[in-house]
Write a protein that holds these residues in place. Structure first.
Motif, mmCIF file in Angstrom:
data_model
loop_
_atom_site.group_PDB
_atom_site.id
_atom_site.type_symbol
_atom_site.label_atom_id
_atom_site.label_comp_id
_atom_site.label_asym_id
_atom_site.label_seq_id
_atom_site.Cartn_x
_atom_site.Cartn_y
_atom_site.Cartn_z
ATOM 1 N N SER A 93 0.891 -1.282 0.037
ATOM 2 C CA SER A 93 0.134 0.091 0.115
ATOM 3 C C SER A 93 0.580 1.260 -0.049
ATOM 4 C CB SER A 93 -0.904 -0.050 1.149
ATOM 5 O OG SER A 93 -1.803 1.092 1.399
ATOM 6 N N GLN A 94 1.976 1.272 0.769
ATOM 7 C CA GLN A 94 2.773 2.690 0.979
ATOM 8 C C GLN A 94 3.622 2.693 -0.334
ATOM 9 O OE1 GLN A 94 4.562 1.552 4.543
ATOM 10 N NE2 GLN A 94 3.244 2.365 6.023
ATOM 11 N N LEU A 95 3.842 1.538 -0.983
ATOM 12 C CA LEU A 95 4.626 1.359 -2.216
ATOM 13 C C LEU A 95 3.857 2.222 -3.314
ATOM 14 C CD1 LEU A 95 7.365 1.093 -3.710
ATOM 15 C CD2 LEU A 95 6.549 -1.392 -4.016
ATOM 16 N N ALA A 96 2.690 1.741 -3.269
ATOM 17 C CA ALA A 96 1.700 2.220 -4.483
ATOM 18 C C ALA A 96 1.533 3.684 -4.063
ATOM 19 C CB ALA A 96 0.064 1.553 -4.021
ATOM 20 N N LEU A 97 1.466 4.039 -2.905
ATOM 21 C CA LEU A 97 1.332 5.569 -2.502
ATOM 22 C C LEU A 97 2.256 6.285 -3.111
ATOM 23 C CD1 LEU A 97 -0.031 5.620 1.027
ATOM 24 C CD2 LEU A 97 -1.567 6.650 -1.055
ATOM 25 N N GLU A 98 3.712 5.707 -3.211
ATOM 26 C CA GLU A 98 5.032 6.490 -3.603
ATOM 27 C C GLU A 98 4.743 6.535 -5.064
ATOM 28 O OE1 GLU A 98 8.034 4.374 -2.255
ATOM 29 O OE2 GLU A 98 7.389 4.583 -0.040
ATOM 30 N N GLN A 99 4.053 5.739 -5.621
ATOM 31 C CA GLN A 99 3.820 5.701 -7.133
ATOM 32 C C GLN A 99 2.563 6.380 -7.724
ATOM 33 O OE1 GLN A 99 6.440 4.851 -9.075
ATOM 34 N NE2 GLN A 99 7.282 4.268 -6.784
ATOM 35 N N ASN A 100 2.204 7.136 -6.826
ATOM 36 C CA ASN A 100 0.575 8.025 -7.213
ATOM 37 C C ASN A 100 -0.291 7.184 -7.476
ATOM 38 O OD1 ASN A 100 1.795 10.703 -6.255
ATOM 39 N ND2 ASN A 100 3.129 10.431 -8.198
ATOM 40 N N ASP A 101 -0.512 5.898 -6.900
ATOM 41 C CA ASP A 101 -1.564 5.127 -7.286
ATOM 42 C C ASP A 101 -2.611 5.046 -5.988
ATOM 43 O OD1 ASP A 101 -3.262 3.036 -8.101
ATOM 44 O OD2 ASP A 101 -1.911 1.582 -8.694
ATOM 45 N N PRO A 102 -3.327 5.980 -5.886
ATOM 46 C CA PRO A 102 -4.283 5.958 -4.671
ATOM 47 C C PRO A 102 -5.223 4.567 -4.699
ATOM 48 C CG PRO A 102 -4.754 7.550 -5.867
ATOM 49 C CD PRO A 102 -3.423 7.006 -6.782
ATOM 50 N N ALA A 132 -4.028 7.920 0.842
ATOM 51 C CA ALA A 132 -4.739 7.913 -0.625
ATOM 52 C C ALA A 132 -5.972 8.932 -1.024
ATOM 53 C CB ALA A 132 -5.227 6.403 -0.474
ATOM 54 N N ASN A 133 -6.640 9.107 -0.016
ATOM 55 C CA ASN A 133 -7.593 10.228 -0.031
ATOM 56 C C ASN A 133 -7.151 11.569 -0.457
ATOM 57 O OD1 ASN A 133 -10.534 9.049 0.005
ATOM 58 N ND2 ASN A 133 -9.813 8.072 1.947
ATOM 59 N N VAL A 134 -6.097 11.793 0.178
ATOM 60 C CA VAL A 134 -5.529 12.938 -0.159
ATOM 61 C C VAL A 134 -4.876 13.242 -1.670
ATOM 62 C CG1 VAL A 134 -3.414 14.604 0.329
ATOM 63 C CG2 VAL A 134 -4.576 13.693 2.159
ATOM 64 N N LYS A 135 -4.387 12.184 -2.143
ATOM 65 C CA LYS A 135 -3.791 12.104 -3.496
ATOM 66 C C LYS A 135 -5.114 11.968 -4.464
ATOM 67 C CE LYS A 135 0.703 9.750 -2.699
ATOM 68 N NZ LYS A 135 1.379 11.028 -3.416
ATOM 69 N N ALA A 136 -6.163 11.334 -3.935
ATOM 70 C CA ALA A 136 -7.360 11.315 -4.937
ATOM 71 C C ALA A 136 -8.126 12.597 -4.810
ATOM 72 C CB ALA A 136 -8.268 10.292 -4.561
ATOM 73 N N GLY A 137 -7.930 13.960 -3.884
ATOM 74 C CA GLY A 137 -8.338 15.013 -3.755
ATOM 75 C C GLY A 137 -9.822 14.911 -2.762
ATOM 76 N N ASP A 141 -12.664 13.111 3.268
ATOM 77 C CA ASP A 141 -12.492 11.880 3.943
ATOM 78 C C ASP A 141 -11.000 11.770 4.624
ATOM 79 O OD1 ASP A 141 -14.810 11.341 2.944
ATOM 80 O OD2 ASP A 141 -14.521 10.317 1.289
ATOM 81 N N ALA A 142 -10.078 12.221 4.254
ATOM 82 C CA ALA A 142 -8.785 12.184 4.596
ATOM 83 C C ALA A 142 -8.696 12.745 5.883
ATOM 84 C CB ALA A 142 -7.841 12.810 3.543
ATOM 85 N N ARG A 168 -0.466 19.203 7.949
ATOM 86 C CA ARG A 168 -0.071 19.458 6.602
ATOM 87 C C ARG A 168 -1.162 19.714 5.642
ATOM 88 N NH1 ARG A 168 2.974 15.105 5.805
ATOM 89 N NH2 ARG A 168 4.847 15.758 6.468
ATOM 90 N N LEU A 169 -2.127 18.866 5.774
ATOM 91 C CA LEU A 169 -3.258 19.209 4.839
ATOM 92 C C LEU A 169 -3.770 20.462 5.160
ATOM 93 C CD1 LEU A 169 -5.308 17.802 2.923
ATOM 94 C CD2 LEU A 169 -6.441 17.053 4.922
ATOM 95 N N ALA A 170 -4.039 20.919 6.289
ATOM 96 C CA ALA A 170 -4.552 22.301 6.314
ATOM 97 C C ALA A 170 -3.493 23.390 6.062
ATOM 98 C CB ALA A 170 -4.832 22.561 7.873
#
Length: 295
Positions: A93-102, A132-137, A141-142, A168-170
């Protein structure tokens, strides 16, 4: 004898993997992966096959993450009862996040939570879903997920990670008051320092962005005082000297910048920052020396 030999193959292979320090693209790396493949072919039904595939995925993760993700996919599809499958899921999961695959990241993290709710990696899986929700916008939910994690594990490293993400999100959305609230909440409720260095740095950056320069200065001073081994110290020296310069305290700014160069004489950013301040102070020779050293 056959079973003993098979077991011995995996024991030897694991020892080689644990001791391996090579990099992708080297003969040593090729030999290590070839050794794994040879064992997989020789004993294709051994119960430790998923474990060996996991080792192979870990080898590829740093430089060939797409290959690593394919290996993880194969493990999850072919070996539903793999030992330590929860750990494999969080790594994937964490590797997929690094590859921008939320989407893939969220699927693996949710799989972990659904099948291993008591896993020691469950908290990290919740953070991964939030990421993943952050990357998906999907910021709402994030935010909800990060708050749940922070509330479920107060005064923990996991809570620090959740508050850092909330801050960081804020911060990235320009909501500095909210960022300040989340970050100071973590500092005020935490009874330990582990994981809080990032909190202090982001809080200082939040203060700086919102014009609270004195608070930024004091927070950076605390970071440098309390976190002597933090990898964020070079950045803190730079930020602190720049904040002091903005406050009109150039002499202190230069002292902090020079202290940074003493601690990190090979860090180009620290050296360049010192050079810029020396130039502003009318010392072109010292500035030139610093810039040459930085390059």
């Amino acid at each position: 004898p056959g079973q003993l030999r098979s077991d011995a193959l995996f024991v030897r292979l694991e020892a080689k993997f644990r001791a391996f320090r090579g990099e992708w693209g080297t003969p040593e790396f090729d030999q290590m992966t070839a050794d794994i493949d040879d064992v997989l072919k020789e004993v294709p039904s051994h119960p430790r096959i998923p474990e060996a595939l996991y080792w192979k995925a870990k080898l590829f993760a740093a430089d060939q993450p797409i290959i690593a993700l394919e290996i993880y996919k194969n493990i999850f599809e072919q070996y539903a009862d793999a030992p330590e499958r929860d750990r494999m899921l969080i790594d994937a999961s964490q590797l997929a996040l690094e590859q921008n695959d939320p989407l893939t990241a969220a699927i693996y993290a949710q799989n972990l939570l659904s099948n291993y709710p008591a896993s020691p990696w469950a908290g990290e899986a919740k953070l991964a879903i939030g990421d993943a929700n952050v990357k998906a916008g999907n910021y709402g939910d994030a935010r909800t997920m990060f708050i749940r994690v922070a509330q479920s594990a107060p005064d923990s490293t996991l809570a620090a990670k959740a508050f850092l993400r909330l801050g960081r999100l804020a911060y990235e959305q320009g909501q500095y008051k909210n960022a300040e609230m989340h970050l100071t909440n973590q500092i005020e409720t935490s009874t330990h320092l582990e994981g809080n260095d990032e909190i202090y740095l982001l809080l200082a950056q939040t203060y700086r962005a919102s014009g609270q320069l004195e608070n930024a200065r004091d927070t950076l001073t605390d970071l440098l005082t309390f976190f002597e081994d933090s990898p964020l110290r070079p950045r803190a020296f730079i930020e602190n000297s720049q904040v002091l310069e903005a406050l009109g305290e150039r002499e202190r700014a230069i002292k902090i910048a020079q202290r940074g160069t003493l601690e990190y004489p090979n860090n180009p950013d620290v050296l360049r920052n010192n050079g810029e301040l020396q130039g502003l102070d009318g010392n072109p020779l010292a500035a030139a020396i610093a810039f040459v050293a930085a390059d």
